[in-house]
Each structure stands twice: as C-alpha cells, then as structure tokens.
Design a protein around this motif. Structure first.
Motif, PDB file in Angstrom:
ATOM      1  N   ARG A 268       7.666  42.455  35.635  1.00 43.38           N
ATOM      2  CA  ARG A 268       7.616  41.988  34.260  1.00 43.38           C
ATOM      3  C   ARG A 268       7.273  40.501  34.215  1.00 43.38           C
ATOM      4  O   ARG A 268       7.531  39.755  35.133  1.00 43.38           O
ATOM      5  CB  ARG A 268       8.972  42.214  33.566  1.00 43.38           C
ATOM      6  N   ARG A 269       6.655  40.113  33.138  1.00 44.47           N
ATOM      7  CA  ARG A 269       6.396  38.720  32.789  1.00 44.47           C
ATOM      8  C   ARG A 269       5.846  37.930  33.974  1.00 44.47           C
ATOM      9  O   ARG A 269       4.799  38.271  34.520  1.00 44.47           O
ATOM     10  CB  ARG A 269       7.654  38.089  32.204  1.00 44.47           C
ATOM     11  N   HIS A 270       6.581  36.919  34.438  1.00 44.52           N
ATOM     12  CA  HIS A 270       6.060  36.025  35.469  1.00 44.52           C
ATOM     13  C   HIS A 270       5.930  36.719  36.820  1.00 44.52           C
ATOM     14  O   HIS A 270       5.075  36.354  37.628  1.00 44.52           O
ATOM     15  CB  HIS A 270       6.976  34.802  35.591  1.00 44.52           C
ATOM     16  N   ARG A 507      -2.449  36.554  30.873  1.00 44.41           N
ATOM     17  CA  ARG A 507      -1.023  36.839  30.752  1.00 44.41           C
ATOM     18  C   ARG A 507      -0.207  35.549  30.690  1.00 44.41           C
ATOM     19  O   ARG A 507       0.781  35.450  29.954  1.00 44.41           O
ATOM     20  CB  ARG A 507      -0.568  37.703  31.936  1.00 44.41           C
ATOM     21  N   VAL A 508      -0.625  34.551  31.487  1.00 47.46           N
ATOM     22  CA  VAL A 508       0.077  33.260  31.458  1.00 47.46           C
ATOM     23  C   VAL A 508      -0.020  32.633  30.076  1.00 47.46           C
ATOM     24  O   VAL A 508       0.963  32.083  29.542  1.00 47.46           O
ATOM     25  CB  VAL A 508      -0.495  32.317  32.536  1.00 47.46           C
ATOM     26  N   ARG A 510      -0.427  34.185  27.196  1.00 45.07           N
ATOM     27  CA  ARG A 510       0.418  34.938  26.269  1.00 45.07           C
ATOM     28  C   ARG A 510       1.894  34.603  26.464  1.00 45.07           C
ATOM     29  O   ARG A 510       2.642  34.467  25.494  1.00 45.07           O
ATOM     30  CB  ARG A 510       0.196  36.435  26.455  1.00 45.07           C
ATOM     31  N   LEU A 511       2.304  34.459  27.730  1.00 37.68           N
ATOM     32  CA  LEU A 511       3.699  34.127  27.986  1.00 37.68           C
ATOM     33  C   LEU A 511       4.057  32.736  27.487  1.00 37.68           C
ATOM     34  O   LEU A 511       5.186  32.493  27.042  1.00 37.68           O
ATOM     35  CB  LEU A 511       3.991  34.229  29.490  1.00 37.68           C
ATOM     36  N   SER A 512       3.081  31.811  27.568  1.00 35.92           N
ATOM     37  CA  SER A 512       3.371  30.449  27.101  1.00 35.92           C
ATOM     38  C   SER A 512       3.528  30.390  25.586  1.00 35.92           C
ATOM     39  O   SER A 512       4.241  29.523  25.065  1.00 35.92           O
ATOM     40  CB  SER A 512       2.256  29.503  27.539  1.00 35.92           C
ATOM     41  N   ALA A 514       4.584  33.145  23.733  1.00 31.89           N
ATOM     42  CA  ALA A 514       5.637  34.066  23.291  1.00 31.89           C
ATOM     43  C   ALA A 514       7.003  33.410  23.411  1.00 31.89           C
ATOM     44  O   ALA A 514       7.266  32.613  24.332  1.00 31.89           O
ATOM     45  CB  ALA A 514       5.598  35.339  24.141  1.00 31.89           C
ATOM     46  N   ALA A 516      11.028  33.157  24.213  1.00 29.77           N
ATOM     47  CA  ALA A 516      11.815  33.686  25.328  1.00 29.77           C
ATOM     48  C   ALA A 516      12.539  34.949  24.886  1.00 29.77           C
ATOM     49  O   ALA A 516      13.007  35.054  23.756  1.00 29.77           O
ATOM     50  CB  ALA A 516      12.825  32.642  25.799  1.00 29.77           C
ATOM     51  N   PRO A 517      12.609  35.950  25.760  1.00 28.22           N
ATOM     52  CA  PRO A 517      13.282  37.198  25.380  1.00 28.22           C
ATOM     53  C   PRO A 517      14.773  36.981  25.170  1.00 28.22           C
ATOM     54  O   PRO A 517      15.425  36.197  25.856  1.00 28.22           O
ATOM     55  CB  PRO A 517      13.013  38.111  26.582  1.00 28.22           C
TER      56      PRO A 517
END
Length: 534
Positions: A268-270, A507-508, A510-512, A514, A516-517
């Motif tokens: 997942r994620r990173h 993906r990086v 998008r994560l930056s 989004a 934090a879960p």
C-alpha cells in the motif's frame, strides 16, 4: 473446443449482462427496447464482419505473410484478453452497480437512445475482442470445426445465462465466475504467446532463440486426451523452443501474480512506490548486464586456404592462399609467392554460396621468367599444339624466331568478415614470335612450356569453402541471437522499467496531494459475503 467455449461464454456473458441491465431499465421506465435491439444486432454484424474480413485477408496473403498476420492477430488477442482479465478482476464485484449507475444517468437525461448506443458499444467491444481472440485461437487449434463449435456453444450459454439473470431466475456470483474463467484464459493466452512466437519465426521475423528445449512428444502424442488438453487447449507444442518457453513464463508469471496476489498482502501507498522503483532498478540492471555481458561474435578464419589445380581431379595441393588487409598472397610450391592487390575501391558486392561477400576481379599481365628468348620452328609448332601457326610458312620462315613471353592472369577473390571465402585464378600464356622473315609478329596462345613451367590455373579447395561458409553462417546466427538478447530484450526491459518509474512517480504525486489516512477502530460485524451475486 474448451478454450473457445470459455472465450465465447465469458465475453458473451459480459455483453449479455450489459444488455440485460439496460433492457431492465428501459422496461422499468416504460421505454421501447427496439432501438436497443437494433444497436445490438448492428454490433453483432460488425463484429462478425471484422472476424470474416480478417480471415479473408489472411487467406489471400502469401504463406510467410499469413504467418506474420497470425503473429499480429495473436499479439492483439493477448493484449485484449489480458486487459479484460485485469479489468474484470478489479471491477467484477461492483460491475452491476456501475452499469446501473451509468444506465440511470443516461436515462435521467431523457434519451433511451443513449442506452441503445451504450448497448451497441458494449456489444461491439466484446464482439470485436471475441472475433480477434477466436481468430487467433482457431489458428492454433487442432480442429477448426471443434473450435467453432465451442465458441458457438459458449455464446449460446452466455445468452441463456444472461436471459436467466434478466428475468431473475439465475443468480451468479460474478466475482468468482470471472476469477475462475480468468485463470483459465490466462493459460490460454500463454499458449497464444507460444503460437505467436512460432508464427513470427515462420514468417522470418524472429530467428533467435530457436534452440530446442524439451521433447514432449511422449506426453502429447496426436489423438490422445493429453494432446487435446495440453496442445489443443493450452497451446503447448511437443517441441517448445527456448524463446517460446521464456515468453510463456514471462507472460504467465507476472500476470498471475498481478491478478491473483491476495489483496490483503498487496503493498500500500509508499510501499507500493518502493516496490515499483525496486522492480524498475532490477530490470535496468538485467538490461545493462545483458547488453554488456554478451560479447559480439566474430569470425574465426580457418588456416590458410589450400589451392589445387583446376583440372586436377586428384585435388593435389599446389600451395596456399592467404588473405590480409588488402592483398591476397598466393604461395605455390614450384613458383614462389605472388601478391595480388585487392583495393577496396574496386570491390563489388556479390552473393557467393549464400554469403554476402565483397568480390574482386583482378586482371594482370606480366612476363614469364626463365622462358627461352629464341625458338626453333619445331618449338613454335609444339607451342601451337603440333600445327604450323597461321601466317607462318616453313619455307619462307625456317627460324629461329625471337620469342616474347607473357602471361595474362585473371584472379577472382571473394571475402567476407575479413576472411577469405573463395578464390580462383585463370591464366593464359602468350608468345609473340618475330624475325626469320616475318613481316609482323605472330602471337600464339599456348598451354605448353618450353624450358619453364607455365602458370597453373588454380582454385581454393571445396573443403575450405565449406568450412568458411559454415563459419560465416555460425557468426551470422550468433549475431542474430545477440541482437535479441543484448539489444532488443534490454530495450524491452528498459521500456518496462520506464513505465514502472512513470507509474511510481504518478503515485507519489497522488500521495503528496492526498490527506493522511485516518485510523479507525473496526466495528464488530456478523460477517460478509464474498463477491457480488446477480
């Protein structure tokens, strides 16, 4: 038959589900189904026309072009079926809800024709994919009749199941259905990889990696059940070649891992980003190792070529011929050495024994060393083959005669990769006699020497030529192999690595963006049902 049945069932059911959901929406809202059925019929006709048209075009081509077209169709079919499997694996559980939402949105816009177009496009997509996939499967099938029968039965089953779902009499767990058939079709697509690689070789496109690996003739003997399953359904031949085995594993392993790896264990994620970068780095490392580690094949010239007299059936050696940078050195046992210049400017391209070679034709005229300067009448008659030469009267020209000797040599040389491939030399000895009352000199062509041996006519032995041709063919085959393993494969691996890096960078980003879960405490529940049933 089994492979085409599953293809027809799976693709037909997907189209039937879409049409059934759209028909249910139209019926529920009091709309006519005529436009939808017209769209479905038109899509079916177009799909059939695509399949028939591709087959007719293929049959009209020459044999090698047919094999090439089968390879292209097979590659397209592999791409379609893989994309379909991956998409359905991730969307099957929510397929019904997605289709109902799209249908509701189209109907809310007040147009039943939008749903008809939706049905048309859905059936056309599935029909086109089915036509290409079945055409590729037919070319690899042992019996076209059985393959066609399987496809028809599969489509009919899909129509029956779709109708049952439409009227509510059949409930089907789509997630499990598409997962099971997807596993089977992955194996079928792996067989298409082998078939496409083999037809590419037969078309002359792929000549590397053709080394035999294992002999499966004991397992897939014609007419047996094993042959029907392994060769007929899964497309595995009795004599798989190296490139086919590697292609089979290169397709099956990543696709199976990607599709069937448990979702609970997927990174997942990173962690997913790190995995993508790691895979890309590994692929680049393998590509660089292949490009650098495989040496460039070079010809190993045989020893100096043995030469023999052209007219000598016993093939007694006269000497040797050796090629250097721009000369041919001919060493005769009785006549010493001769250097024949081979200027690159005068080289011509020629096909010699199937080898692309540089060819030279060198003409030289030189004096004959040691030949007598004067000749008697009897010697002149001997040089002329036992007859008095024309223009010479023994009473008026009793001799002796002055003799001017020369030899005209025509040397032909073929070379490739800096190696002597073949060589021959034709020589003509000329004697110009004068004096003894002759008003003009008389030139004689002779094959007889007086006091000195004449220059022989020679050629390189056939054994040397065969050895040189075999060596050059070996080098050509080795370079073809290196082109695949050290150039084309590293480029392909580099392209895959580039795509992995691009995907990781996206993906990086998008994560930056989004948030934090948020970790939540799971609520107890009684359980859940796996998959979605219709």
């Amino acid at each position: 038959m089994l492979a085409t049945l599953v293809i027809g069932l799976r693709e037909g059911l997907e189209a039937a589900l879409i049409v059934g959901i759209i028909a249910a929406f139209l019926r529920k809202n009091g709309k006519s189904l005529t436009a939808m059925w017209l769209g479905v019929l038109f899509a079916l006709v177009l799909s059939l026309a695509v399949g028939v048209g591709l087959d007719l075009v293929e049959q009209a081509l020459p044999q090698a072009s047919q094999e090439g077209m089968e390879s292209v169709i097979g590659a397209i079919a592999i791409f379609f079926v893989t994309g379909m499997i991956v998409w359905m694996n991730s969307h099957a559980s929510g397929m019904k809800k997605e289709l109902e939402a799209e249908a509701a949105q189209a109907l809310s816009q007040g147009s039943a024709y939008a749903l008809a177009i939706m049905a048309f496009l859905a059936v056309l997509k599935e029909g086109f994919e089915t036509a290409v996939f079945l055409l590729a499967t037919f070319s690899a099938a042992q019996s076209a009749v059985l393959a066609a029968s399987g496809a028809i039965i599969g489509v009919l089953l899909a129509v029956v199941i779709g109708w049952g779902i439409y009227i509510g009499g059949v409930r089907l767990n789509l997630s499990r259905f598409f997962r099971f058939t997807g596993a089977f079709l992955i194996l079928v697509a792996g067989g298409l990889v082998i078939t496409a690689l083999r037809t590419a070789h037969e078309a002359g496109w792929l000549n590397a990696g053709q080394e035999p690996t294992v002999n499966l003739s004991w397992l897939v003997a014609p007419g047996t059940v094993q042959s029907a399953l392994i060769t007929g359904v899964l497309g595995i031949p009795a004599d798989p070649r190296l490139i086919e085995v590697l292609g089979w594993f290169a397709y099956l392993v990543p696709v199976i891992l990607f599709v069937f790896w448990p979702s609970s264990r997927r990174p997942r994620r990173h962690a997913a980003v790190r995995l993508q970068f790691t895979l890309a780095a590994a692929l680049v490392a393998v590509a660089v190792a292949l490009a650098i580690g495989l040496p460039t094949p070079r010809a190993q010239p045989p020893a100096a070529a043995m030469i023999v007299a052209t007219s000598d059936a016993s093939q007694s050696p006269l000497g040797t011929a050796r090629l250097s940078a721009d000369t041919l050195t001919v060493s005769l046992k009785d006549a010493g050495g001769t250097v024949v210049p081979l200027p690159q400017a005068s080289a011509a391209h020629d096909q010699h024994d199937g080898i692309d070679a540089s060819a030279w034709t060198i003409d030289r005229t030189m004096p004959v060393d040691g030949a007598p300067k004067t000749l008697t009448l009897d010697q002149v008659v001997t040089l002329s083959g036992g007859r008095v030469p024309m223009g010479l009267n023994p009473r008026q020209h009793p001799g002796p005669f002055d003799a001017d000797w020369s030899v005209h040599r025509t040397t032909r040389v073929w070379a490739a990769e800096g190696m002597l491939l073949d060589a021959t030399e034709e020589s003509t000895t000329l004697v110009a006699v004068s004096g003894s009352g002759l008003e003009t000199p008389r030139t004689l062509t002779t094959t007889v020497g007086i006091g000195t041996p004449l220059a022989p006519r020679w050629q390189v032995t056939g054994a040397y030529v065969d050895q040189a041709v075999a060596e050059l063919n070996r080098v050509a085959a080795a370079r073809t192999e290196r082109l695949l393993w050290a150039v084309q494969l590293p480029i392909a691996l580099g392209l895959v690595a580039f795509l992995l890096v691009v995907a990781a960078c996206r993906r990086v980003r998008r994560l930056s963006r989004a948030p934090a879960p948020v970790t939540r405490t799971p609520m107890p529940h009684a359980g859940h049902r796996a998959g979605t049933s219709i």
